[in-house]
Design a protein around this motif. Structure first.
Motif, short mmCIF file in Angstrom:
data_model
loop_
_atom_site.label_atom_id
_atom_site.label_comp_id
_atom_site.label_asym_id
_atom_site.label_seq_id
_atom_site.Cartn_x
_atom_site.Cartn_y
_atom_site.Cartn_z
N GLY A 245 -7.41 20.85 56.10
CA GLY A 245 -8.05 22.53 56.72
C GLY A 245 -8.71 22.25 57.82
O GLY A 245 -9.70 20.98 58.25
N GLU A 246 -9.38 23.36 58.50
CA GLU A 246 -9.88 23.03 59.71
C GLU A 246 -11.69 22.70 58.95
O GLU A 246 -11.56 23.58 58.11
N GLY A 247 -11.92 22.27 60.52
CA GLY A 247 -13.22 21.88 60.08
C GLY A 247 -14.05 21.09 59.45
O GLY A 247 -14.45 21.41 59.08
N ALA A 248 -13.01 20.45 59.04
CA ALA A 248 -13.62 19.47 57.67
C ALA A 248 -13.88 18.27 58.54
O ALA A 248 -14.05 17.55 58.66
N THR A 249 -15.17 17.93 57.70
CA THR A 249 -16.49 16.56 58.40
C THR A 249 -16.16 15.63 57.18
O THR A 249 -16.00 14.56 58.05
N ALA A 250 -16.30 15.59 56.76
CA ALA A 250 -16.13 14.98 55.21
C ALA A 250 -15.13 13.82 55.27
O ALA A 250 -14.05 14.11 55.65
N PHE A 251 -15.37 12.50 55.07
CA PHE A 251 -13.97 12.12 54.57
C PHE A 251 -13.57 12.38 53.56
O PHE A 251 -14.01 11.69 52.66
N ARG A 252 -11.65 11.76 53.44
CA ARG A 252 -11.27 11.88 52.03
C ARG A 252 -10.60 10.52 52.41
O ARG A 252 -10.05 9.88 52.93
N VAL A 253 -11.61 9.58 51.08
CA VAL A 253 -11.33 8.38 50.87
C VAL A 253 -10.17 7.90 49.65
O VAL A 253 -11.15 8.23 48.36
N ALA A 254 -9.47 7.13 49.64
CA ALA A 254 -8.45 6.54 48.14
C ALA A 254 -8.51 5.00 48.25
O ALA A 254 -8.62 4.45 49.53
N VAL A 255 -9.71 4.95 47.29
CA VAL A 255 -10.31 4.06 46.66
C VAL A 255 -8.55 3.17 46.26
O VAL A 255 -8.89 3.66 44.72
N LYS A 256 -8.16 2.16 46.35
CA LYS A 256 -6.72 1.26 45.88
C LYS A 256 -7.97 0.20 44.96
O LYS A 256 -8.14 -0.37 46.23
N HIS A 257 -7.08 -0.05 43.96
CA HIS A 257 -7.60 -1.18 43.54
C HIS A 257 -7.24 -1.20 42.26
O HIS A 257 -5.60 -0.64 41.65
N ASP A 258 -6.27 -3.20 42.16
CA ASP A 258 -5.56 -3.38 40.85
C ASP A 258 -6.60 -3.82 39.36
O ASP A 258 -5.96 -4.29 38.78
N GLY A 259 -7.59 -2.98 39.02
CA GLY A 259 -7.74 -3.34 38.46
C GLY A 259 -9.11 -4.80 37.87
O GLY A 259 -9.43 -5.10 37.50
N SER A 260 -8.97 -5.56 39.21
CA SER A 260 -9.87 -7.31 39.15
C SER A 260 -10.19 -6.94 39.70
O SER A 260 -11.88 -8.28 39.09
N ARG A 261 -11.28 -5.88 39.59
CA ARG A 261 -13.01 -6.00 40.64
C ARG A 261 -13.49 -4.55 39.79
O ARG A 261 -13.70 -3.55 40.75
N PRO A 262 -13.73 -4.45 38.06
CA PRO A 262 -14.36 -2.95 38.21
C PRO A 262 -15.73 -2.28 39.22
O PRO A 262 -16.22 -0.76 39.00
N SER A 263 -16.42 -3.63 39.32
CA SER A 263 -18.23 -3.42 39.16
C SER A 263 -17.92 -3.21 40.89
O SER A 263 -18.83 -2.72 41.23
N ASP A 264 -17.44 -3.47 41.50
CA ASP A 264 -17.05 -3.63 43.38
C ASP A 264 -16.51 -2.62 43.25
O ASP A 264 -17.04 -1.58 44.41
N VAL A 265 -15.68 -1.58 42.58
CA VAL A 265 -14.60 -0.58 42.86
C VAL A 265 -16.16 0.48 42.52
O VAL A 265 -16.17 1.76 42.93
N ALA A 266 -17.17 0.46 41.61
CA ALA A 266 -17.70 1.49 41.12
C ALA A 266 -18.96 1.67 42.58
O ALA A 266 -19.12 2.64 42.61
N ALA A 267 -19.16 0.53 42.57
CA ALA A 267 -19.71 0.54 43.37
C ALA A 267 -19.64 0.88 44.93
O ALA A 267 -19.99 1.70 45.76
N LEU A 268 -18.72 0.79 45.47
CA LEU A 268 -18.28 1.42 46.75
C LEU A 268 -17.90 3.32 46.82
O LEU A 268 -18.52 4.11 47.38
N VAL A 269 -17.42 3.64 45.39
CA VAL A 269 -17.26 4.45 45.04
C VAL A 269 -18.21 5.13 45.16
O VAL A 269 -18.85 6.81 45.78
N ALA A 270 -19.64 4.84 44.74
CA ALA A 270 -21.44 5.13 44.46
C ALA A 270 -21.05 5.42 45.82
O ALA A 270 -23.24 6.99 46.55
N ALA A 271 -21.47 3.85 46.50
CA ALA A 271 -21.85 4.67 48.05
C ALA A 271 -21.79 5.44 48.89
O ALA A 271 -21.42 6.32 49.55
N LEU A 272 -20.03 5.62 48.67
CA LEU A 272 -18.82 6.90 49.42
C LEU A 272 -19.66 7.70 49.35
O LEU A 272 -20.00 8.60 49.65
N GLU A 273 -19.53 8.40 47.68
CA GLU A 273 -20.15 9.41 47.56
C GLU A 273 -21.58 10.18 48.12
O GLU A 273 -21.70 11.06 48.25
N ARG A 274 -22.22 9.09 47.64
CA ARG A 274 -23.65 9.37 48.76
C ARG A 274 -23.63 9.46 50.10
O ARG A 274 -24.32 10.10 50.59
#
Length: 879
Positions: free
Chosen positions: A751-780
């Protein structure tokens, strides 16, 4: 010693030479070998096998021989404790046959069926008696069990463990019902005539033949015809050649508009018994009704223009009718050709004709209208043919006769030569097979009675209707999650399972697994009635004031039901759908969107991240839709009954959209369907065999019904609410088919005027704690984040993402070197070896790799690399 050994080898070679080459084992040899081995198992329950087959066997060996030579086609079982499909999911090697798995006699103690867990049984025995194998456990149980012995059921089965006697009695009852259904649905043609000679058959009706010859009742023959001038003469001639002369023939020209009338007049000549009635085209039912209105005889018979009678047809039928004043009879047919696709392997010449009960007739038609002769008062009492039907018109009429007067009796005389060669001019060649379910529905469901009883339904009870075809595994999981959620949330539910003519094992397993769960009801159909009629039959069997239609490949989540029931408290809401997600968290359906007339509706936000649905459905207006999907949808039972449920003319496609549009058309202005995002159901979206066979027919029926009356296009506003822009539709299948409407796939951009990034975090299941920390930081940081596991790395909406971040290669796995030489060529980053394979960065997006260590993980410059010391902060800086 060595010398004697050498002499022995020479002797053996000479002996083999004298015997000649060994004969290779045939399939029969191998099956006989297995029969001997299975007999040694000692697990056969001969009465149980006899109940499944409707046969009796003199010995166990005979029973097992029959089993091994027929099991591939029938799906039989030798014991209520052994279900092959269940074993396949629990035995150590899934690819083994059940008897191979038992024959191995390995130390693993596994489940052989929903009633027997060898490991559980072992725990009931003293240590010195612990069985060495699953087969030993089975033998041990069967040797010592009495009718009162509790079964060692697998963990997770609801209710008390049944006793062996009660479980076996239930299994025998199911097996007999299965055998009866197999008898009702068997192929009814045979390749050779096995009936008596005409003289022998007619001798059975000597008294009726005398009455016939004395009374000479008039038989009125109705012959409808549409543009078949090339064959109608032969049909007329076969009536003129009848041994019984007291007949009149009413030929009804159904608006042919060609030389049909002239052909009829030429064939009739000066035979005054033949009358031509001309009418505007209205279809076979209307033409037959016109003929019925013109009859003058005491008896009525029918003949189609492309078939002929044998000279003895009317004489034999009348003799049988007058023998005991029956309501109707039918003679046998000789059929030439194979008109139906499922008869493609049939011989060119086949024969049909036999007696049957009303249950047999409900399972499928075995009486051809061309072979039928009925009393005129019977025809008048059941009323005219249903002119709304386009196929199976005669079957529906015969069902009315059977219900009111009994099924017409069979006269074992070949009376009809039936042209069964495929011909595009036939009604059956141009209309969908689902008309069979339409014809049957009125005889299986009494909507008036359901409507009258609707006020007495249990308002606090929710009935979950689940049609099932072939798959018991997902069905068991679906029902278990429904019951588990109800236990957790305190909901009152009943589950009505409708088995649509699946193989024996499906009902056997489901009925056994849920046999002691009073909230589950299983109804088995003789044939596959498709989603629409199967769901309607489940509705008729249900008793709750609220009804949820639920696919058997779904998993409900805790708290899913209460929001749907709450939505229905608004009188304007006709139905409520949960947010449907794929198992990987991607949206499957968030409502149904319309793009305008001649454009098939589609699932809103299908294959999009969940955050798109959260944004799109935030406002109350945005949750209101013209249609929802019946994969999971709640309705008031009284409303579903008022709408007469789903229309069975749709065969597994568009029946839910059609239901919604019919509901809106018959409801007050302002009525709507809603999507409830706080209710979440996971949809595995399996593909049952034959699921899409009628796709083209469904679209044709839908377009004919709703052309010019599609709901207003609503795609633009809906995608705007999600921060996206709808740019139109990309036409899809079918291509090159004679159908008026094609599938549609929306073209969606940012859409027009979008300011936030659409971020897709691709993971293979080997680092769940890193994924959780990254998602929380991106959403903040205010970004829209979708977490993609391997199955959704390349979801259809991934082109909308601004940034992809790959997190993989956890401890022990390492990040392998990728291939590639820059953004233009598209390198690949390998995650945990042997787990998911390489991740291919997304063209057009900013690709970031968060490596597990400081080592290089790729060649080229297609992505920004963040190593372990930089962590989450490094990823945020890379954005």
């Amino acid at each position: 010693m060595a010398e004697r050994s050498g002499i022995g080898r020479v002797a053996r070679r000479l002996a083999r030479g004298l015997r000649g080459p060994e004969k290779p084992l045939t399939v029969t040899d191998r099956l006989d070998r297995w029969a001997r081995r299975i007999a040694e198992f000692g697990v056969l329950d001969r009465e149980y096998l006899e109940a499944q087959t409707g046969r009796t066997f003199a010995t166990d060996d005979e029973a097992i021989a029959f089993y091994v030579h027929n099991d591939g086609q029938r799906g039989l079982s030798l014991s209520p404790l052994i279900e092959h499909e269940w074993m396949r999911e629990h035995q150590p090697v899934a690819t083994m046959s059940w008897y191979d798995a038992l024959h191995q006699e390995g130390p693993e103690l596994f489940q052989t069926g929903p009633l027997f867990d060898a490991g559980v049984h072992a725990t009931t025995l003293p240590a010195g008696r612990r069985p060495a194998s699953t087969l030993d456990a089975l033998r041990d149980f069967l040797r010592d069990a009495t009718d009162a012995t509790a079964l060692p059921v697998p963990p997770g089965r609801r209710g008390p463990a049944p006793t062996w006697g009660a479980a076996r009695d239930a299994a025998l009852s199911r097996a007999r019902a299965f055998a009866a259904a197999q008898h009702r649905t068997r192929k009814r043609y045979r390749s050779a005539w096995d009936g008596p000679a005409p003289a022998e058959a007619l001798a059975r009706y000597a008294r009726g033949a005398k009455r016939r010859d004395v009374e000479q009742p008039l038989v009125s023959v109705v012959l409808p015809v549409y543009r078949r001038a090339d064959v109608v003469g032969a049909a007329i001639a076969s009536v003129q050649a009848q041994q019984y002369p007291a007949w009149e023939l009413i030929v009804v020209d159904d608006g042919s508009g060609d030389d049909l009338a002239d052909a009829v007049r030429r064939a009739a000549g000066d035979d005054e018994r033949i009358r031509l009635v001309e009418r505007p085209n209205g279809g076979a039912g209307a033409a037959r009704n016109t003929g019925l209105a013109a009859v003058r005889g005491d008896y009525v018979a029918f003949l189609d223009a492309d078939n002929t009678w044998r000279p003895e047809h009317l004489a034999a039928a009348l003799a049988a009718l007058l023998q005991d004043d029956g309501a109707g009879v039918h003679t046998a047919l000789r059929m030439v050709g194979a008109n139906n696709a499922d008869d493609a392997t049939a011989p060119v010449e086949t024969y049909r004709g036999e007696d049957g009960t009303l249950e047999d007739l409900l399972a499928g038609n075995f009486i051809d209208l061309n072979a039928l002769v009925v009393r005129r008062d019977v025809a008048a009492a059941v009323g005219p043919f249903d002119e709304t039907l386009r196929r199976w018109i005669d079957w529906e009429w015969l069902l009315r006769i059977g219900e009111r007067f009994g099924v017409p009796r069979y006269v074992p005389v070949i009376g009809v030569d039936y042209d069964n060669v495929r011909d595009a001019r036939r009604v059956s060649s141009g209309q969908p097979a689902s008309w069979q379910e339409v014809a049957l529905a009125a005889h299986r469901i009494d909507w008036d009675a359901l409507a009258a009883a609707a006020p007495t339904r249990d308002a606090a009870l929710t009935s979950i209707v689940v049609p099932v075809y072939r798959d018991w595994t997902m069905t068991r999981r679906a029902v278990d999650t429904v019951l588990g959620a109800a236990d957790h949330d305190g909901d009152r539910v009943e589950v009505v399972l409708v088995d649509n003519g699946s193989p024996r094992s499906v009902s056997a397993i489901l009925d056994t697994w849920f046999g002691d769960e009073p909230r589950v009801v299983l109804q088995r159909e003789d044939r596959n009635r498709n989603f629409a009629l199967g769901s309607d039959l489940g509705l008729a069997r249900s008793s709750g004031g609220t009804v949820v239609m639920l696919n058997n490949d779904t998993e409900v989540t805790a708290g899913w039901l209460a929001p749907l029931r709450a939505a229905l408290e608004d009188p304007a809401v006709l139905g409520a759908q949960p947010l449907l997600l794929y198992p990987d968290g991607v949206v499957q359906a968030a409502g149904t969107v319309f793009g305008g007339d001649k454009t098939l509706p589609w699932h809103f936000l299908g294959d999009h991240p969940r955050h798109d649905a959260v944004r799109a459905l935030a406002a109350p207006w945005a949750r209101r839709f013209s249609a929802i999907t019946a994969a999971a949808a709640a309705f008031r039972a009284a409303d579903l009954i008022r709408w007469h449920g789903f229309d069975p003319v749709y065969a597994n496609g568009l029946e839910d959209v059609d239901l919604c549009l019919r509901a809106l058309a018959s409801s007050p202005s302002g009525s709507t369907f809603v999507v409830v995002p706080s209710s979440v159901v996971v949809h595995h979206e399996s593909r049952s065999p034959g699921r899409d066979d009628a796709r083209i027919d469904n679209r044709r029926v839908f377009d004919e019904r709703w052309r010019g009356a599609y709901p207003a296009a609503d795609a633009v506003d809906r995608y705007d609410a999600a921060g996206l822009r709808y740019a139109g539709v990309e036409p899809g299948m079918p291509k090159g088919h004679a159908v008026a409407v094609r599938s549609s796939r929306p073209v969606v951009v940012r859409g027009e005027g979008a300011t936030a990034f659409r971020v897709a975090v691709k993971h293979d299941g080997s680092r769940p704690s890193d994924v959780a920390a990254l998602v929380a930081a991106l959403e903040r940081a205010g970004h829209l984040v979708q977490v993609d596991q391997p199955s959704s790395w390349y979801r259809g909406s991934s082109g909308l993402d601004d940034v992809t971040v790959f997190v993989g290669g956890g401890a022990g796995g390492g990040a392998g070197a990728g291939a590639g030489a820059g953004a233009g060529t598209g390198g690949a980053v390998t995650s945990d070896p042997g787990a998911t394979g390489p991740w291919v960065p997304q063209p057009g997006a900013r690709n970031v790799v968060w490596a597990a260590s400081g080592q290089d993980v790729f060649d080229g410059d297609f992505a920004v690399v963040v190593t372990a010391p930089d962590g989450v902060d490094g990823v945020l800086r890379a954005l």
